[in-house]
Design an enzyme around this catalytic site. Structure first.
Site, PDB file in Angstrom:
ATOM      1  N   ARG A  19       1.342  -1.154   0.056  1.00  0.00           N
ATOM      2  CA  ARG A  19      -0.792  -0.211  -0.118  1.00  0.00           C
ATOM      3  C   ARG A  19       0.980   1.104   0.147  1.00  0.00           C
ATOM      4  NH1 ARG A  19      -6.113  -1.254   1.508  1.00  0.00           N
ATOM      5  NH2 ARG A  19      -4.872   1.088   2.890  1.00  0.00           N
ATOM      6  N   ASP A 145      -2.560  11.781  10.413  1.00  0.00           N
ATOM      7  CA  ASP A 145      -4.043  11.609   9.078  1.00  0.00           C
ATOM      8  C   ASP A 145      -4.911  12.521   9.887  1.00  0.00           C
ATOM      9  OD1 ASP A 145      -6.637  10.481   9.441  1.00  0.00           O
ATOM     10  OD2 ASP A 145      -6.055   9.108   9.123  1.00  0.00           O
ATOM     11  N   TYR A 158      -7.601   4.916  17.605  1.00  0.00           N
ATOM     12  CA  TYR A 158      -6.964   5.135  16.551  1.00  0.00           C
ATOM     13  C   TYR A 158      -6.752   7.773  16.596  1.00  0.00           C
ATOM     14  CZ  TYR A 158      -5.614   6.097  11.929  1.00  0.00           C
ATOM     15  OH  TYR A 158      -4.682   6.286  10.991  1.00  0.00           O
TER      16      TYR A 158
END
Length: 249
Positions: A19, A145, A158
């Site tokens: 990925r 993120d 997370y």
């Protein structure tokens, strides 16, 4: 110790077998780096990436297998890179664990596992690599993120771990300056989770993204490459590579 080619930079990429991590490794290799490729379980894929890159430039890769949950793994990885290449110029903390943790069902194992891979291991890898990176005035890029700033419902642990990684990025940018630059990349919708088959939600997310599409691993790899070797006056920054998605959350 293997003799290091004069002037050739070395990068360690965690989670490099598949990925986005594999794409980052390929991009840095194409840019002239020798690459140390880390994986935990994806050993067949790791070997395939290494063979591909070695075919293009023999002797330019090294594979490392480690579970980043293990306390000794960060130092062992850095020691392995230095033993093979004799230097380390770039660290890309890409390896990550991602799964749901709805409030009411969160366990200590959820907390420990998500923080171990997303926050603790990057910190101790940076610490283990700091001296080598200082020697070559190198750089670190952490894969954060966009949900570290705008949490995703159902994924609180997370998001908290990635927020810790973002804070670590800023803290280390100050502490390791002026010799080591530390930055982050915060992806938006780039690759859908492999166990995610909610196509209606995917289409909705794309519709709410200003650029009206998902990104590609190459978008992330390009940002990492820029931060590592084309941005000498940039540190303490987290670049959102999200097509404007964070504007619409």
């Amino acid at each position: 110790m293997t003799e290091q080619v004069q002037g050739r930079r070395v990068a360690l990429v965690t989670g490099a077998a598949r990925r986005v991590g594999a794409c980052i490794a390929r991009r840095l290799h194409a840019d002239g780096y020798d690459v140390a490729l880390h994986a935990r379980r994806s050993l067949d894929e790791l070997g395939a990436v290494a063979r591909e890159l070695d075919a293009a430039r023999p002797g330019s890769t090294h594979t490392l297998v480690a579970d980043l949950d293990d306390a000794g793994a960060p130092q062992a990885l850095v020691d392995g890179v230095l033993a093979r290449f004799g230097r380390l110029d770039a660290l890309v903390n890409n390896a990550s664990t991602f799964h749901r943790t709805p409030v009411g069902s969160i366990t200590l194992a959820d907390w420990d596992g998500l923080f171990a891979s997303n926050a603790r291991a990057p910190l101790f890898l940076a610490q283990a690599a700091a001296d080598a990176l200082r020697t070559g005035r190198g750089a670190i890029v952490n894969i954060v993120d966009i949900y570290a700033e705008r949490p995703l419902p159902g994924f609180s642990v997370y998001c908290m771990a990635k927020a810790a990684l973002g804070a670590m990025t800023l803290a280390l940018a100050r502490e390791l300056a002026p010799d080591v630059r530390v930055n982050g990349v915060a992806p938006g919708a780039v690759l859908w989770p492999e166990n995610g088959d909610d196509y209606a939600r995917r289409d909705e997310l794309v519709a709410r993204t200003p650029l009206a599409r998902t990104g590609s691993p190459e978008d992330i790899a390009g940002a990492v490459a820029w931060l590592l070797h084309d941005a000498p006056f940039v540190t303490g920054q987290i670049l959102r590579i999200d097509g404007g998605r964070s504007l619409a959350i």
